[in-house]
Design a protein around this motif. Sequence first.
Motif, PDB file in Angstrom:
ATOM      1  N   PRO A   1       0.785  -1.240   0.000  1.00  0.00           N
ATOM      2  CA  PRO A   1       0.000   0.000   0.000  1.00  0.00           C
ATOM      3  C   PRO A   1       0.816   1.288   0.000  1.00  0.00           C
ATOM      4  N   ASP A   2       2.066   1.241   0.484  1.00  0.00           N
ATOM      5  CA  ASP A   2       2.827   2.501   0.555  1.00  0.00           C
ATOM      6  C   ASP A   2       3.819   2.680  -0.593  1.00  0.00           C
ATOM      7  N   TRP A   3       3.812   1.804  -1.574  1.00  0.00           N
ATOM      8  CA  TRP A   3       4.722   1.956  -2.709  1.00  0.00           C
ATOM      9  C   TRP A   3       4.117   2.881  -3.771  1.00  0.00           C
ATOM     10  N   GLY A   4       4.997   3.520  -4.539  1.00  0.00           N
ATOM     11  CA  GLY A   4       4.548   4.366  -5.639  1.00  0.00           C
ATOM     12  C   GLY A   4       4.305   3.553  -6.910  1.00  0.00           C
ATOM     13  N   PHE A   5       3.785   4.256  -7.923  1.00  0.00           N
ATOM     14  CA  PHE A   5       3.498   3.602  -9.208  1.00  0.00           C
ATOM     15  C   PHE A   5       3.858   4.513 -10.364  1.00  0.00           C
ATOM     16  N   LEU A   6       4.324   3.905 -11.443  1.00  0.00           N
ATOM     17  CA  LEU A   6       4.384   4.586 -12.733  1.00  0.00           C
ATOM     18  C   LEU A   6       3.638   3.697 -13.724  1.00  0.00           C
ATOM     19  N   PHE A   7       2.439   4.148 -14.099  1.00  0.00           N
ATOM     20  CA  PHE A   7       1.594   3.395 -15.031  1.00  0.00           C
ATOM     21  C   PHE A   7       1.662   4.005 -16.422  1.00  0.00           C
ATOM     22  N   GLU A   8       1.591   3.163 -17.464  1.00  0.00           N
ATOM     23  CA  GLU A   8       1.540   3.732 -18.811  1.00  0.00           C
ATOM     24  C   GLU A   8       0.284   4.590 -18.985  1.00  0.00           C
ATOM     25  N   GLU A   9      -0.859   4.075 -18.586  1.00  0.00           N
ATOM     26  CA  GLU A   9      -2.099   4.815 -18.851  1.00  0.00           C
ATOM     27  C   GLU A   9      -2.387   5.840 -17.759  1.00  0.00           C
ATOM     28  N   GLY A  10      -2.188   5.486 -16.504  1.00  0.00           N
ATOM     29  CA  GLY A  10      -2.595   6.341 -15.382  1.00  0.00           C
ATOM     30  C   GLY A  10      -1.524   7.302 -14.904  1.00  0.00           C
ATOM     31  N   GLY A  11      -0.299   7.169 -15.385  1.00  0.00           N
ATOM     32  CA  GLY A  11       0.770   8.066 -14.971  1.00  0.00           C
ATOM     33  C   GLY A  11       1.328   7.716 -13.595  1.00  0.00           C
ATOM     34  N   THR A  12       1.840   8.753 -12.925  1.00  0.00           N
ATOM     35  CA  THR A  12       2.562   8.561 -11.663  1.00  0.00           C
ATOM     36  C   THR A  12       1.620   8.646 -10.474  1.00  0.00           C
ATOM     37  N   ILE A  13       1.789   7.727  -9.534  1.00  0.00           N
ATOM     38  CA  ILE A  13       1.092   7.814  -8.251  1.00  0.00           C
ATOM     39  C   ILE A  13       2.176   7.773  -7.180  1.00  0.00           C
ATOM     40  N   GLU A  14       2.267   8.856  -6.427  1.00  0.00           N
ATOM     41  CA  GLU A  14       3.341   8.949  -5.436  1.00  0.00           C
ATOM     42  C   GLU A  14       3.060   7.994  -4.276  1.00  0.00           C
TER      43      GLU A  14
END
Length: 273
Positions: A63-76
């Motif tokens: 739950p506390d990791w970030g994301f870089l998605f192709e479609e959704g972009g960055t989630i800190e």
Amino acid sequence: MAAISGLIRVMEKAARKAGGRLRRDFGEVEHLQVSRKGPADFVSKADQAAERTIWDELRAARPDWGFLFEEGGTIEGDPTKPRFIVDPLDGTTNFLHGIPHFAISIAVQEPRLDGKGWGEVTAGLIYQPITDESFWAEKSRGAWLHDARLRVSSRRHLDESLIATGIPFAGHGNVAEWSRIYQSIAPQVAGIRRFGSAALDLAWVAAGRYEGFWEAGLKPWDTAAGCLLVREAGGFVSDWKGRSLPYCDEQILAGNDTLHSRLHKLLANALKD
Ligand code: 2AM
Ligand code: CA
Ligand code: CA
Ligand code: CA
């Protein structure tokens, strides 16, 4: 025998869940409805549904990791924690044309120790839903296809080598440059392939199916997992100047040690003229 870590299990579960959906949606007309992100750059309902499934699974597990998605972009996320880099459907054009060659790519990238941005990619998984192949790697723990260890090809001669590439398409890439490189490499090798999924191109270099791969203009979600796979399978990945980056998305050249260096020379010659 591979000792599969908890993290790889989490990534594989997410990829299999999204992949099962892609497999069911493959060929279903309603899922072919597309919108365009740019010239010839299509995003289907299937891309978005797969990304949502992966997001739900990975967020629940980390739950506390970030994301870089192709479609959704960055989630800190928590800046001291890693982030996932996700391509929910690599090979959308194939998917939309009923060609069973596409994959899900998930990578894990660590924050830099100085807190400035992102550093090493330490885990990667590329799942091909149609063949049910799961290629994965962890830093210093090798590259694997299910529980079989992967090694890059041991072929040393250009004229025995099968080389993959990505050809420029509308809105992407430099056709003249690609043609010069093609003219330099194609006459020397056993064959060139262009199947349309950069993630699978890299997984197949790791698996020794291709001896090498080059492309330009890719994004981190296309290459992050695949670069780790090739390196952990004993191969080399660099940009076209020969620099080894965490993911060589702008320019990528991959292969076993001999073929990487042979292809690098051919590429450099082609670009010099
Ligand atoms: P994608 O299917 O996730 O978009 C093929 O050379 C590679 O380029 C694929 O990994 C593909 O990823 C990416 N790509 C990006 N935009 C594309 C487009 N408009 N057409 C084909 N491939 C594209
Ligand atoms: Ca895309
Ligand atoms: Ca992609
Ligand atoms: Ca994609």
